[in-house]
Write a protein that holds these residues in place. Structure first.
Motif, PDB file in Angstrom:
ATOM      1  N   GLU A   1       0.811  -1.211   0.000  1.00 23.64           N
ATOM      2  CA  GLU A   1       0.000   0.000   0.000  1.00 23.64           C
ATOM      3  C   GLU A   1       0.849   1.269   0.000  1.00 23.64           C
ATOM      4  O   GLU A   1       0.498   2.273  -0.626  1.00 23.64           O
ATOM      5  CB  GLU A   1      -0.928   0.006   1.225  1.00 23.64           C
ATOM      6  N   THR A   2       1.979   1.242   0.686  1.00 25.41           N
ATOM      7  CA  THR A   2       2.841   2.416   0.810  1.00 25.41           C
ATOM      8  C   THR A   2       3.271   2.958  -0.547  1.00 25.41           C
ATOM      9  O   THR A   2       3.460   4.168  -0.705  1.00 25.41           O
ATOM     10  CB  THR A   2       4.109   2.065   1.621  1.00 25.41           C
ATOM     11  N   TRP A   3       3.416   2.086  -1.530  1.00 25.61           N
ATOM     12  CA  TRP A   3       3.933   2.501  -2.827  1.00 25.61           C
ATOM     13  C   TRP A   3       2.853   2.737  -3.869  1.00 25.61           C
ATOM     14  O   TRP A   3       3.143   3.245  -4.959  1.00 25.61           O
ATOM     15  CB  TRP A   3       4.925   1.457  -3.331  1.00 25.61           C
ATOM     16  N   SER A   4       1.608   2.416  -3.552  1.00 33.18           N
ATOM     17  CA  SER A   4       0.544   2.546  -4.560  1.00 33.18           C
ATOM     18  C   SER A   4       0.272   4.002  -4.934  1.00 33.18           C
ATOM     19  O   SER A   4      -0.224   4.279  -6.024  1.00 33.18           O
ATOM     20  CB  SER A   4      -0.746   1.881  -4.060  1.00 33.18           C
ATOM     21  N   LYS A   5       0.638   4.943  -4.062  1.00 32.39           N
ATOM     22  CA  LYS A   5       0.379   6.362  -4.348  1.00 32.39           C
ATOM     23  C   LYS A   5       1.220   6.884  -5.509  1.00 32.39           C
ATOM     24  O   LYS A   5       0.929   7.962  -6.052  1.00 32.39           O
ATOM     25  CB  LYS A   5       0.639   7.206  -3.102  1.00 32.39           C
ATOM     26  N   TYR A   6       2.240   6.148  -5.914  1.00 28.97           N
ATOM     27  CA  TYR A   6       3.094   6.570  -7.016  1.00 28.97           C
ATOM     28  C   TYR A   6       2.718   5.913  -8.341  1.00 28.97           C
ATOM     29  O   TYR A   6       3.409   6.121  -9.345  1.00 28.97           O
ATOM     30  CB  TYR A   6       4.557   6.226  -6.711  1.00 28.97           C
ATOM     31  N   ILE A   7       1.664   5.132  -8.349  1.00 32.60           N
ATOM     32  CA  ILE A   7       1.311   4.354  -9.541  1.00 32.60           C
ATOM     33  C   ILE A   7       0.041   4.919 -10.169  1.00 32.60           C
ATOM     34  O   ILE A   7      -1.012   4.959  -9.528  1.00 32.60           O
ATOM     35  CB  ILE A   7       1.148   2.867  -9.179  1.00 32.60           C
ATOM     36  N   PHE A   8       0.164   5.389 -11.417  1.00 33.03           N
ATOM     37  CA  PHE A   8      -0.932   6.033 -12.119  1.00 33.03           C
ATOM     38  C   PHE A   8      -1.117   5.414 -13.505  1.00 33.03           C
ATOM     39  O   PHE A   8      -0.126   5.004 -14.127  1.00 33.03           O
ATOM     40  CB  PHE A   8      -0.650   7.534 -12.295  1.00 33.03           C
ATOM     41  N   PRO A   9      -2.354   5.363 -14.001  1.00 32.70           N
ATOM     42  CA  PRO A   9      -2.564   4.864 -15.354  1.00 32.70           C
ATOM     43  C   PRO A   9      -1.744   5.663 -16.367  1.00 32.70           C
ATOM     44  O   PRO A   9      -1.664   6.894 -16.289  1.00 32.70           O
ATOM     45  CB  PRO A   9      -4.073   5.069 -15.579  1.00 32.70           C
ATOM     46  N   LYS A  10      -1.093   4.968 -17.285  1.00 29.16           N
ATOM     47  CA  LYS A  10      -0.265   5.522 -18.349  1.00 29.16           C
ATOM     48  C   LYS A  10       1.046   6.102 -17.837  1.00 29.16           C
ATOM     49  O   LYS A  10       1.798   6.720 -18.597  1.00 29.16           O
ATOM     50  CB  LYS A  10      -1.016   6.581 -19.167  1.00 29.16           C
ATOM     51  N   GLY A  11       1.346   5.915 -16.554  1.00 31.63           N
ATOM     52  CA  GLY A  11       2.629   6.353 -16.018  1.00 31.63           C
ATOM     53  C   GLY A  11       3.697   5.304 -16.273  1.00 31.63           C
ATOM     54  O   GLY A  11       3.429   4.194 -16.741  1.00 31.63           O
TER      55      GLY A  11
ATOM     56  N   ILE B   1       9.810  -2.808 -14.010  1.00 33.67           N
ATOM     57  CA  ILE B   1       9.551  -4.118 -13.423  1.00 33.67           C
ATOM     58  C   ILE B   1      10.669  -5.055 -13.873  1.00 33.67           C
ATOM     59  O   ILE B   1      10.869  -5.261 -15.075  1.00 33.67           O
ATOM     60  CB  ILE B   1       8.181  -4.663 -13.845  1.00 33.67           C
ATOM     61  N   ASN B   2      11.420  -5.579 -12.905  1.00 30.38           N
ATOM     62  CA  ASN B   2      12.586  -6.418 -13.218  1.00 30.38           C
ATOM     63  C   ASN B   2      13.491  -5.760 -14.259  1.00 30.38           C
ATOM     64  O   ASN B   2      14.031  -6.416 -15.161  1.00 30.38           O
ATOM     65  CB  ASN B   2      12.149  -7.808 -13.680  1.00 30.38           C
ATOM     66  N   GLY B   3      13.630  -4.430 -14.130  1.00 32.77           N
ATOM     67  CA  GLY B   3      14.540  -3.690 -14.980  1.00 32.77           C
ATOM     68  C   GLY B   3      13.981  -3.233 -16.303  1.00 32.77           C
ATOM     69  O   GLY B   3      14.675  -2.546 -17.065  1.00 32.77           O
ATOM     70  N   ALA B   4      12.737  -3.587 -16.622  1.00 31.35           N
ATOM     71  CA  ALA B   4      12.134  -3.199 -17.897  1.00 31.35           C
ATOM     72  C   ALA B   4      11.236  -1.978 -17.706  1.00 31.35           C
ATOM     73  O   ALA B   4      10.368  -1.968 -16.828  1.00 31.35           O
ATOM     74  CB  ALA B   4      11.313  -4.354 -18.464  1.00 31.35           C
ATOM     75  N   SER B   5      11.458  -0.961 -18.513  1.00 32.81           N
ATOM     76  CA  SER B   5      10.610   0.232 -18.490  1.00 32.81           C
ATOM     77  C   SER B   5       9.291  -0.092 -19.168  1.00 32.81           C
ATOM     78  O   SER B   5       9.256  -0.477 -20.338  1.00 32.81           O
ATOM     79  CB  SER B   5      11.313   1.375 -19.231  1.00 32.81           C
ATOM     80  N   LEU B   6       8.197   0.066 -18.413  1.00 34.66           N
ATOM     81  CA  LEU B   6       6.878  -0.313 -18.918  1.00 34.66           C
ATOM     82  C   LEU B   6       5.857   0.778 -18.619  1.00 34.66           C
ATOM     83  O   LEU B   6       6.040   1.584 -17.702  1.00 34.66           O
ATOM     84  CB  LEU B   6       6.435  -1.632 -18.282  1.00 34.66           C
ATOM     85  N   THR B   7       4.788   0.783 -19.399  1.00 31.98           N
ATOM     86  CA  THR B   7       3.693   1.735 -19.200  1.00 31.98           C
ATOM     87  C   THR B   7       2.591   1.061 -18.405  1.00 31.98           C
ATOM     88  O   THR B   7       2.149  -0.045 -18.743  1.00 31.98           O
ATOM     89  CB  THR B   7       3.142   2.222 -20.549  1.00 31.98           C
ATOM     90  N   ILE B   8       2.162   1.720 -17.353  1.00 29.09           N
ATOM     91  CA  ILE B   8       1.101   1.182 -16.495  1.00 29.09           C
ATOM     92  C   ILE B   8      -0.231   1.217 -17.241  1.00 29.09           C
ATOM     93  O   ILE B   8      -0.551   2.189 -17.930  1.00 29.09           O
ATOM     94  CB  ILE B   8       1.017   2.003 -15.198  1.00 29.09           C
ATOM     95  N   GLY B   9      -0.995   0.153 -17.102  1.00 28.01           N
ATOM     96  CA  GLY B   9      -2.326   0.095 -17.703  1.00 28.01           C
ATOM     97  C   GLY B   9      -3.378   0.608 -16.738  1.00 28.01           C
ATOM     98  O   GLY B   9      -3.399   1.781 -16.380  1.00 28.01           O
ATOM     99  N   GLU B  10      -4.236  -0.290 -16.256  1.00 27.95           N
ATOM    100  CA  GLU B  10      -5.272   0.095 -15.314  1.00 27.95           C
ATOM    101  C   GLU B  10      -4.760  -0.036 -13.881  1.00 27.95           C
ATOM    102  O   GLU B  10      -3.922  -0.882 -13.585  1.00 27.95           O
ATOM    103  CB  GLU B  10      -6.523  -0.785 -15.490  1.00 27.95           C
ATOM    104  N   VAL B  11      -5.294   0.812 -12.999  1.00 28.25           N
ATOM    105  CA  VAL B  11      -4.909   0.803 -11.586  1.00 28.25           C
ATOM    106  C   VAL B  11      -6.169   0.672 -10.739  1.00 28.25           C
ATOM    107  O   VAL B  11      -7.136   1.418 -10.932  1.00 28.25           O
ATOM    108  CB  VAL B  11      -4.155   2.084 -11.197  1.00 28.25           C
ATOM    109  N   THR B  12      -6.163  -0.285  -9.808  1.00 31.04           N
ATOM    110  CA  THR B  12      -7.264  -0.457  -8.870  1.00 31.04           C
ATOM    111  C   THR B  12      -6.694  -0.683  -7.484  1.00 31.04           C
ATOM    112  O   THR B  12      -6.108  -1.738  -7.201  1.00 31.04           O
ATOM    113  CB  THR B  12      -8.152  -1.655  -9.260  1.00 31.04           C
ATOM    114  N   GLY B  13      -6.832   0.318  -6.617  1.00 30.87           N
ATOM    115  CA  GLY B  13      -6.266   0.203  -5.283  1.00 30.87           C
ATOM    116  C   GLY B  13      -4.760   0.043  -5.371  1.00 30.87           C
ATOM    117  O   GLY B  13      -4.070   0.859  -5.981  1.00 30.87           O
TER     118      GLY B  13
END
Length: 204
Positions: free
Chosen positions: A127-137, A141-153
């Motif tokens: 939970e502590t880190w979820s505040k930094y995760i936004f859709p399309k941000g 992950i394991n060193g790969a730069s990726l675009t976030i899709g959907e976020v729920t909680g």
């Protein structure tokens, strides 16, 4: 610094453990080791490690107890495949986003969906880190730069194309697996700055 563009997959050849320290021998594709030197930085599943020794296509790395505790490196076994990226050089193309190789936390894969020619992975972060995760941000992950899709909680997903699956270890992903997470530094700075200004507080 790293770009988050995984350069290939290497294999854990040997692991030696001592009190508070693990030493990894990792076998790389030979063509990826041109110009490598002792002291060079290499991202191993998103964790910046220093080359301590080289034997042909083997590179050796040490990881201290703190690193083992904060990342998934302590879970590696001989034969495991890992994502790697050598440190970026001045003039390199930044195809992903700038990464430090300092893992912030780990996440757990909670679901995998594999429709034809696609793959969607869902992750759960503390939970502590979820505040930094936004859709399309951005996220690493394991060193790969990726675009976030959907976020729920505190869960989010990413959508992977066949090329990403070919070039990384994500094709081997399994539900329940832990992965290394590096939050985008710009996103973290903005969120923390707004929090210090009081904008994260609920309206009264």
């Amino acid at each position: 610094m790293f770009t988050g563009i995984v350069q290939g997959v290497a294999v854990v050849d040997d692991i030696k453990t001592a009190t508070g320290l693990s030493s990894f021998a990792i076998r790389f594709p030979p063509h990826q080791l041109e110009g490598v030197t002792i002291g060079a930085s290499v991202s191993i599943n998103g964790t910046c490690l220093t080359v301590t020794r080289q034997e042909k296509d083997l590179l050796f790395f040490d990881a201290m107890q703190e690193t083992l505790g904060l990342t998934t490196l302590g879970n590696l076994s001989v034969g495991d495949r890992i994502n790697f990226e050598r440190a970026a050089r001045i003039g390199d193309e930044i195809g992903g986003h700038l990464l430090s190789g300092h893992v912030h936390t780990t996440a757990r894969i909670t679901a995998i969906d594999r429709p034809e020619n696609n793959c969607t992975l869902t992750f759960e972060v503390p939970e502590t880190w979820s505040k930094y995760i936004f859709p399309k941000g951005y996220i690493a992950i394991n060193g790969a730069s990726l675009t976030i899709g959907e976020v729920t909680g505190n869960q989010f997903n990413i959508h992977l194309i066949p090329e990403t699956l070919r070039a990384t270890t994500f094709a081997d992903a399994a539900v329940g697996e832990q992965v290394n997470i590096e939050i985008d530094s710009q996103t973290q700075t903005i969120v923390d700055t707004l929090a210090r200004m009081g904008y994260d507080r609920p309206a009264s």
